[in-house]
Enzyme design. Structure first.
Site, PDB file in Angstrom:
ATOM      1  N   ASP A 279     -40.831  22.460  39.745  1.00 63.11           N
ATOM      2  CA  ASP A 279     -40.847  22.417  38.286  1.00 63.11           C
ATOM      3  C   ASP A 279     -39.472  22.897  37.811  1.00 63.11           C
ATOM      4  OD1 ASP A 279     -41.520  22.107  35.668  1.00 63.11           O
ATOM      5  OD2 ASP A 279     -43.434  23.151  35.782  1.00 63.11           O
TER       6      ASP A 279
HETATM    7  C1  BGC Z   1     -42.896  21.708  32.762  1.00 59.94           C
HETATM    8  C2  BGC Z   1     -43.219  20.450  33.541  1.00 59.94           C
HETATM    9  C3  BGC Z   1     -42.319  19.341  33.098  1.00 59.94           C
HETATM   10  C4  BGC Z   1     -40.879  19.773  33.302  1.00 59.94           C
HETATM   11  C5  BGC Z   1     -39.862  18.706  32.964  1.00 59.94           C
HETATM   12  C6  BGC Z   1     -41.419  22.026  32.788  1.00 59.94           C
HETATM   13  O1  BGC Z   1     -41.096  23.054  31.914  1.00 59.94           O
HETATM   14  O2  BGC Z   1     -43.648  22.770  33.282  1.00 59.94           O
HETATM   15  O3  BGC Z   1     -44.565  20.119  33.374  1.00 59.94           O
HETATM   16  O4  BGC Z   1     -42.599  18.178  33.808  1.00 59.94           O
HETATM   17  O5  BGC Z   1     -40.633  20.900  32.489  1.00 59.94           O
HETATM   18  O6  BGC Z   1     -39.751  18.480  31.632  1.00 59.94           O
END
Ligand code: BGC
Length: 746
Positions: A279
């Site tokens: 993530d």
């Molecule tokens: C979130 C993810 C997301 C990623 C990219 C993160 O802060 O937890 O779910 O896909 O950002 O935007």
């Protein structure tokens, strides 16, 4: 003879297909190896680097030219996508194409209801269509990889990300996960309109302590296996191309550095050969977790745990070369990760057609897409109360007052994770009501409150004066989009601002009051429910939410949504979910309420059962709950056999009759209770559901086929088995009521 010949042909065909598929795989692996053999270590590491494209594009171009990046996030201008891709393909030494990614969580431009709303449809086929709409629109804009579906089991409405989830139930989440994967990826991932799915967040992120985002989780292995992991396993079986690790540490181990999860379970047990992406920053966040010493240590721990691609935090590109040179990380470890990334790029057909077609008519916002969004919104709306058949609005209603902060809030009704949806396209309730029903009723509109947190009651008197002149009031209340979603948690999940006071005042006019709630989570609305004649729960319903609501309010469509999550009466009841295990002293339902407790009562007069003195044991609404304009009667529940073997499939049938005056659709729900186990078992578990449309007086027999292996769980010895013994079947309209019968597994 004829039959034999056919079987023979079939056999030959299957051998051909099998070997063809094997050859294809072989070819794929050969292509990967051959590409890999031509790459420098630096270029290999580059493939594992995923960066945001929203910064300065010129810097990005330099990195791409050097082959130091494998994937770009958040560039959705097809021309820019192609420009960057051209640099990757023609100016970098390896010529390896980039993958462009985006969080296409519930639609791209045409916004569908938030996933929690989508789950309320209990209609995976429709959700698959919705995911296809999203894939078509996103790929038209150059996005070939979406960070969805989010399949975290969510049992805590304080957690803002419950909006992005499919709710509290494993089985329902599995069905929705498969639907989204299929809808995104289509039949062939190499098709220009297919988008790779990413099941996230692996694992247990929905169980963050206290419902506070990013918090630690403490999920024991059995629960992990029975509740949290299965949707991921099912998504992978359905072909899901990638997995995202979660931010949380479970039992002390951050997911991004957890090799049991990423290697033993994902790769060895499930045979996953797609990409594991971190993530955003979750690799280097292991430092703050106190799990890695510094960025270098974080990079090492992540790659060694089995992570392939690092999102945004750049520790791989900064340190892996050194770690490999010093033999701290092996080149084989690096190669394995790169292989997974290249495999996805080959599967997406990016080596053959890396560019997004630009001069082609696009389907974004097509009539078909809008119709799908409307249908999903319609089926997602849950009727919670309908006293005296207040709804649908009768033809006697000539003057209607529309109020509330969500009646005309084009941004908020789109919900969280709306990156590309456009407010100009949003059909708000007031807009839709006027357009679609403005010729039938006179519609007066005074917002009363500007936004959901508004505490200013200055306009109430004007609203109340108008309210006294009309035949009915519709109040659109709820939450702004910003109050749910990532990092947007609430300690108190009531209606914000002066909304509750507003509803109370409106109810005092004694005019029929219909409350429509648009929110990203269950809210505690006991009082508001009592004060309203009818309540519709519409989640954040997306672009076409207004039209869907208008047709439901006026009875063109009967509501059919069912709650994918238990609604608590108060925050203090959380966690509350239907498939809990029993205590040794379960509540009897006869417990005294707070007001009934005698003064100076002795310690034991209240008995000793598991409940709250002030709120009892019942939720406000159980999982699976939802009314229609019509009524349904269940009868003749039958299991085809009473004794079955663990490898059998049991047929279960029930008759459902529409006993009311409207055409309606019922979600018939099948629950199973495993009465005695080697470990305690949930009181019941959803194991099937069917949407059945019935005209007034019509009766249908609904048939479920229950494969007994679906009753397997992780037993005392941590083996997944179906244990012999007695089981109860319950089929009904929600998780708390239904007809029952029994069978035995021998
Ligand atoms: C979130 C993810 C997301 C990623 C990219 C993160 O802060 O937890 O779910 O896909 O950002 O935007």
């Amino acid at each position: 003879m004829y039959m034999k010949k056919n079987l023979c042909l079939l056999y030959l065909l299957s051998i051909f297909c099998y070997s063809h598929a094997q050859n294809e795989n072989l070819n794929l692996e050969q292509k990967i190896d051959s590409t890999l053999s031509k790459m420098t270590i630096r270029e290999k590491i580059g493939q594992l680097n995923q960066l945001d494209g929203r910064g300065t594009i010129e810097d990005l171009k330099v990195i791409i030219r050097k082959g130091e990046i494998g994937s770009v996030m958040n560039v959705t201008e097809p021309k820019v996508v192609n420009e960057l891709q051209k640099i990757a393909c023609e100016q970098s030494r390896t010529g390896i194409p980039l993958i462009f990614t985006r969080d296409v969580v519930h639609g791209f431009k045409t916004m569908l209801p938030i996933p929690l709303g989508q789950a309320a449809t209990f209609n995976p086929e429709l959700i698959q269509e919705g995911a296809r709409v999203a894939a078509v629109e996103a790929t038209e804009h150059g996005v070939r990889w979406s960070f969805a579906p989010m399949i975290d089991i969510s049992r805590d409405a304080r957690w803002g990300r419950i909006a992005e989830s499919f709710g509290e139930d494993t089985y329902l989440t599995e069905k929705m996960a498969i639907a989204v994967v299929k809808g995104f990826q289509g039949d062939n991932l190499a098709d220009a309109r297919s988008m790779a799915a990413c099941a996230k967040h692996f694992i247990g992120y929905g169980a963050v302590e206290g419902g506070r985002d990013y918090n630690s989780t403490h999920i024991p292995d059995r629960q992990l296996r029975d509740v949290y992991l299965p949707p991921f396993e099912k998504a992978i079986k359905a072909g899901c191309s990638s997995i995202m690790t979660s931010f949380n540490d479970n039992d002390g181990i951050p997911a991004t550095g957890n090799s049991t999860l990423l290697k033993d379970i994902l790769r060895k047990e499930w045979g996953f050969d797609g990409v594991v992406v971190s993530d955003w920053g979750s690799v280097t966040e292991m430092i703050k977790h106190g799990f890695a010493e510094d960025r270098k240590d974080a990079a090492r721990k992540a790659i060694e745990a089995g992570l392939d691609m690092e999102m945004s935090s750049k520790s791989f590109i900064q340190y892996l070369e050194e770690l490999i040179a010093k033999d701290i990380v092996s080149e084989t470890t690096l190669d394995n990760a790169v292989r997974n990334v290249l495999r996805l790029k080959f599967r997406l057909g990016l080596f053959d057609s890396p560019y997004t077609e630009i001069n082609k008519p696009i389907e974004t916002y097509s009539g078909k897409h809008l119709a799908t969004a409307k249908k999903i919104a319609e089926e997602s709306i849950v009727l919670l109360k309908n006293e005296g058949n207040t709804l649908p609005l009768s033809s006697r209603i000539k003057n209607l007052l529309v109020v509330g902060p969500l009646a005309d809030a084009p941004h908020d009704q789109l919900g969280t994770w709306t990156m590309d949806g456009e407010i100009e396209r949003t059909q708000t309730p007031i807009k839709a009501l006027r357009e679609m029903y403005g010729d039938k009723v006179k519609i007066h509109f005074i917002k009363g409150l500007e936004y959901s947190r508004d505490k200013n009651t200055i306009n109430f008197n004007q609203v109340l004066a108008k309210a006294r002149q009309v035949d009915a009031i519709i109040a659109f209340m709820g939450e702004e989009a910003i109050l749910s979603g990532e990092a947007h948690c609430l300690a108190d999940i009531k209606l914000q601002g002066a909304q509750s006071e507003f509803i109370k005042k409106l109810s005092e006019t004694n005019k029929p009051l219909i409350t429509v709630i648009m929110a990203g989570r269950p809210l505690t609305i006991s009082e508001e429910l009592n004060q309203s004649d009818a309540v519709l729960y519409a989640w954040h319903p997306g672009t076409m939410g207004g039209n869907a609501l208008a047709d439901i309010l006026f009875g063109k469509t009967a509501p059919s949504g069912k709650l994918p999550v238990t609604f608590p009466k108060a925050v203090g009841q959380i966690p509350i979910y239907y498939n809990h295990t029993n205590t040794g002293r379960p509540a009897t339902g006869k417990e005294k309420s707070l007001d009934q407790i005698p003064l100076n009562a002795k310690q034991s007069v209240l008995g000793h059962s598991s409940y709250y003195l002030d709120l009892g044991i019942q939720p406000l609404f159980p999982f699976g709950y939802g009314l229609s304009y019509t009524t349904f009667k269940y009868s003749d529940l039958k299991a085809a056999r009473t004794i079955v073997a663990p490898n059998d499939t049991l047929s279960i049938s029930v008759k459902v009759k529409n006993t009311g005056q409207y055409k309606g659709t019922e979600v018939v729900q099948l629950y199973i209770s495993d009465l005695v186990g080697s470990v305690t078992r949930p009181v019941k578990e959803l194991k099937g559901f069917k949407r059945v449309e019935l005209a007034p007086d019509e009766e249908k027999e609904v048939l479920f086929r229950l494969p007994l292996h679906s009753l397997a769980f992780w037993n005392m010895d941590m083996k997944k088995v179906v244990e012999p013994g007695k089981f109860k079947i319950m089929v009904g309209t929600d998780s708390e009521s239904g007809l029952e019968t029994f069978f035995e597994v021998k």
